[in-house]
Design a protein around this motif. Structure first.
Motif, mmCIF file in Angstrom:
data_model
loop_
_atom_site.group_PDB
_atom_site.id
_atom_site.type_symbol
_atom_site.label_atom_id
_atom_site.label_comp_id
_atom_site.label_asym_id
_atom_site.label_seq_id
_atom_site.Cartn_x
_atom_site.Cartn_y
_atom_site.Cartn_z
ATOM 1 N N GLU A 148 0.765 -1.474 0.011
ATOM 2 C CA GLU A 148 -0.088 0.042 0.149
ATOM 3 C C GLU A 148 1.072 1.275 -0.158
ATOM 4 O O GLU A 148 2.086 1.396 0.643
ATOM 5 C CB GLU A 148 -1.162 0.241 1.201
ATOM 6 N N LEU A 149 0.446 2.196 -0.586
ATOM 7 C CA LEU A 149 0.992 3.607 -0.856
ATOM 8 C C LEU A 149 0.400 4.593 0.215
ATOM 9 O O LEU A 149 -0.856 4.444 0.281
ATOM 10 C CB LEU A 149 1.196 4.157 -2.263
ATOM 11 N N ASN A 150 1.015 5.448 0.773
ATOM 12 C CA ASN A 150 0.389 6.309 1.459
ATOM 13 C C ASN A 150 -0.212 7.493 0.525
ATOM 14 O O ASN A 150 0.096 7.472 -0.599
ATOM 15 C CB ASN A 150 1.360 7.046 2.457
ATOM 16 N N ALA A 193 -3.418 -0.866 5.647
ATOM 17 C CA ALA A 193 -4.209 0.493 5.093
ATOM 18 C C ALA A 193 -3.543 1.693 5.775
ATOM 19 O O ALA A 193 -3.118 1.830 7.041
ATOM 20 C CB ALA A 193 -5.691 0.378 5.567
ATOM 21 N N TRP A 194 -3.272 2.713 4.888
ATOM 22 C CA TRP A 194 -2.784 3.718 5.315
ATOM 23 C C TRP A 194 -3.982 4.848 5.779
ATOM 24 O O TRP A 194 -5.043 5.147 5.326
ATOM 25 C CB TRP A 194 -1.856 4.651 4.553
ATOM 26 N N VAL A 199 0.600 7.337 9.157
ATOM 27 C CA VAL A 199 -0.016 6.326 10.030
ATOM 28 C C VAL A 199 -0.476 5.328 9.208
ATOM 29 O O VAL A 199 -1.216 5.640 8.403
ATOM 30 C CB VAL A 199 -0.989 7.155 11.013
ATOM 31 N N ALA A 200 -0.141 4.055 9.654
ATOM 32 C CA ALA A 200 -0.648 2.810 8.827
ATOM 33 C C ALA A 200 -1.239 1.924 10.009
ATOM 34 O O ALA A 200 -0.843 1.665 11.093
ATOM 35 C CB ALA A 200 0.497 2.168 8.145
ATOM 36 N N VAL A 201 -2.167 0.965 9.420
ATOM 37 C CA VAL A 201 -2.681 -0.042 10.184
ATOM 38 C C VAL A 201 -2.300 -1.401 9.457
ATOM 39 O O VAL A 201 -2.775 -1.629 8.204
ATOM 40 C CB VAL A 201 -4.174 0.017 10.567
ATOM 41 N N SER A 202 -2.025 -2.430 10.021
ATOM 42 C CA SER A 202 -1.632 -3.747 9.669
ATOM 43 C C SER A 202 -2.805 -4.852 10.068
ATOM 44 O O SER A 202 -3.014 -4.550 11.496
ATOM 45 C CB SER A 202 -0.309 -4.090 9.513
ATOM 46 N N GLY A 203 -3.178 -5.674 9.591
ATOM 47 C CA GLY A 203 -4.010 -6.695 9.951
ATOM 48 C C GLY A 203 -3.621 -8.229 9.608
ATOM 49 O O GLY A 203 -2.719 -8.284 8.760
ATOM 50 N N SER A 204 -3.411 -9.176 10.782
ATOM 51 C CA SER A 204 -2.776 -10.197 10.832
ATOM 52 C C SER A 204 -3.456 -11.438 10.790
ATOM 53 O O SER A 204 -4.661 -11.320 11.435
ATOM 54 C CB SER A 204 -1.707 -10.264 11.868
ATOM 55 N N ALA A 261 -9.840 -1.852 4.548
ATOM 56 C CA ALA A 261 -10.252 -0.570 3.847
ATOM 57 C C ALA A 261 -10.502 0.536 4.627
ATOM 58 O O ALA A 261 -11.426 0.319 5.593
ATOM 59 C CB ALA A 261 -11.331 -1.221 3.043
ATOM 60 N N PHE A 262 -9.989 1.548 4.357
ATOM 61 C CA PHE A 262 -10.043 2.989 5.065
ATOM 62 C C PHE A 262 -11.021 3.776 4.287
ATOM 63 O O PHE A 262 -10.859 4.049 3.244
ATOM 64 C CB PHE A 262 -8.700 3.220 5.317
#
Length: 455
Positions: A148-150, A193-194, A199-204, A261-262
């Motif tokens: 993902e790109l900011n 997702a940025w 600031v980014a969020v990652s899901g695992s 998705a943001f």
């Protein structure tokens, strides 16, 4: 607190030929930019300019919006495929356009690379290593599932050599910036997702969401990025906040975050988990859960996208795409069926009112949200007629790609020469009216790849 790792054993990532900062950043509009439309060398714009008058910017802007909507609806049937050779790489899971010529991709074999869609040249990007590499090597590699790109296209987030770690690179050079390998995920990262430029969020797969904040000093030149040996040095960071997805009463196994998705307009983050739920979080300095909804089709929900224009989430499952309009009581648009033999919806993207669906059968379908039907093929009804809908669903089918004819292929798949290539990722470059599509064979044991440029 970010701390630099001295003497990291990574070479400097090669800059992308032909890429520059101006092509990846959104600078301020130039003076008198609004007059660009009336000076285009196009008969269509010339006639519309005369009709509306050269001073009527509002009229021309409305015409451009109408023309754009028409293009979005008509473009898919005009696309033609040109396959790109990826050698022996295994299954492309993620992709993003860097500029009009280059696409960055991640694979199941844990390779991060940039492909030049004009020349076909591939440039591999070194992966970042954890501070304690022995722990990373103990993790089985699942590959790179997210890129993902900011918003300003100055940073790129993806996975590290350890699939549990979040790696951030600077654009356009793809120099390493930082690696999230402290107190983060205990299992593979499947989604990123940025929420802003830093600031980014990652899901695992471990059922958690991690919120990461990048210190601007890390990519503004205040840290010495190279040691005495000339090797790049990157910071190691910890998440500022970690949230665990709620467990339902029917869930017996660990919840796995599969896609994010943001919504920038609402500052909300949507997540789908493999137990068939959609979760919504308020995304501010921390994450606070707003709701959890059981999806109508709960098998293999592996992709999620959001449309700002329609304020609509779309989640892809084994055979359907489910829509969630949270402004109107969860759902008021009926789900669409991909009708692709139950092989699953593997990738989704929104652009205006058209949603593009990549399937496990190697096809691309196009659905009009407003009309609530698939786009149809068109053909000449007569010699003097315009193209008319045929009633047949418009479907683009991907080429053969490359398949490894190894012992597993012979012993377990009977030496079948062709398998449909699942469309694990696709991304549009709308200014150039091009579509990059990639993936590989759907059976997990098969080794192969597909990439194509549609334009």
């Amino acid at each position: 607190m970010a701390t630099p790792l001295t003497g990291s054993r990574k070479r400097k990532a090669p800059a992308i030929e032909g890429a520059d900062a101006s092509s990846l950043s959104e600078g301020p509009l130039q003076p008198k930019r609004q007059k660009r439309l009336v000076t285009r060398r196009s008969l269509v714009y010339y006639l519309k300019g005369r009709e509306w008058g050269t001073q009527s910017w509002e009229g021309l802007q409305g015409f451009e919006d109408e023309l754009c909507r028409y293009t979005v609806q008509r473009l898919p049937e005009l696309l033609q495929e040109r396959e790109l050779a990826l050698g022996t790489l295994n299954k492309v899971f993620a992709s993003q356009w860097l500029n009009a010529r280059h696409v960055v991709c991640g694979t199941k074999c844990n390779t991060l690379f940039v492909v030049d869609v004009l020349s076909g040249q591939i440039t591999r990007i070194p992966l970042m290593r954890d501070r304690v590499p022995e722990l990373a090597r103990a993790q089985p590699s699942c590959g790179i599932h997210a890129i993902e790109l900011n918003p300003s296209k100055t940073l790129l987030a993806t996975g590290g050599e350890n699939p549990n770690s979040l790696a951030v690179y600077q654009l356009p050079t793809l120099d390493p910036v930082c690696l999230g390998d402290h107190n983060g995920h205990r299992d593979w990262i499947f989604a990123i997702a940025w929420m802003s430029d830093t600031v980014a969020v990652s899901g695992s797969r471990d059922g958690t969401l991690a919120l990461w904040r990048m210190d601007p000093d890390m990519f503004n030149g205040s840290i010495a990025w190279h040691n005495d040996a000339g090797l790049p040095v990157y910071a190691h960071i910890s998440p500022v906040h970690v949230e665990t997805l709620p467990r339902s009463s029917t869930t017996s196994s660990n919840i796995k975050v599969r896609a994010l998705a943001f919504s920038g307009k609402n500052q909300e983050l949507g997540a789908v988990s493999l137990d068939g739920y959609f979760h919504l979080w308020k995304a501010q300095s921390t994450l606070s859960r707003l709701l959890s909804i059981r999806l109508p089709y709960c098998r293999e929900n592996v992709c999620l996208t959001y449309c700002d224009e329609l304020s609509l989430y779309a989640a892809g499952s084994q055979s359907h795409v489910s829509f969630l309009d949270l402004r109107h009581g969860q759902q008021n648009i009926r789900p669409l069926c991909s009708r692709e033999g139950g092989t699953g919806v593997r990738s989704l993207s929104f652009y205006q009112h058209i949603i593009t669906v990549g399937t496990g059968q190697g096809s691309l379908l196009f659905y009009d949200i407003r009309a609530q039907k698939f786009l149809e093929e068109r053909a000449l009804a007569g010699q003097d007629s315009f193209l008319e809908p045929t009633g047949r669903k418009l479907k683009l089918t991907c080429g053969r790609g490359w398949l490894n004819h190894n012992d597993l292929w012979v012993n377990h798949f009977g030496g079948v020469d062709e398998f449909p290539n699942a469309v694990y990722t696709h991304c549009y470059n709308w200014p150039e009216m091009k579509l990059f599509v990639a993936g590989g064979p759907l059976p997990s044991g098969l080794h192969g790849n597909y990439a194509g440029l549609w334009g």
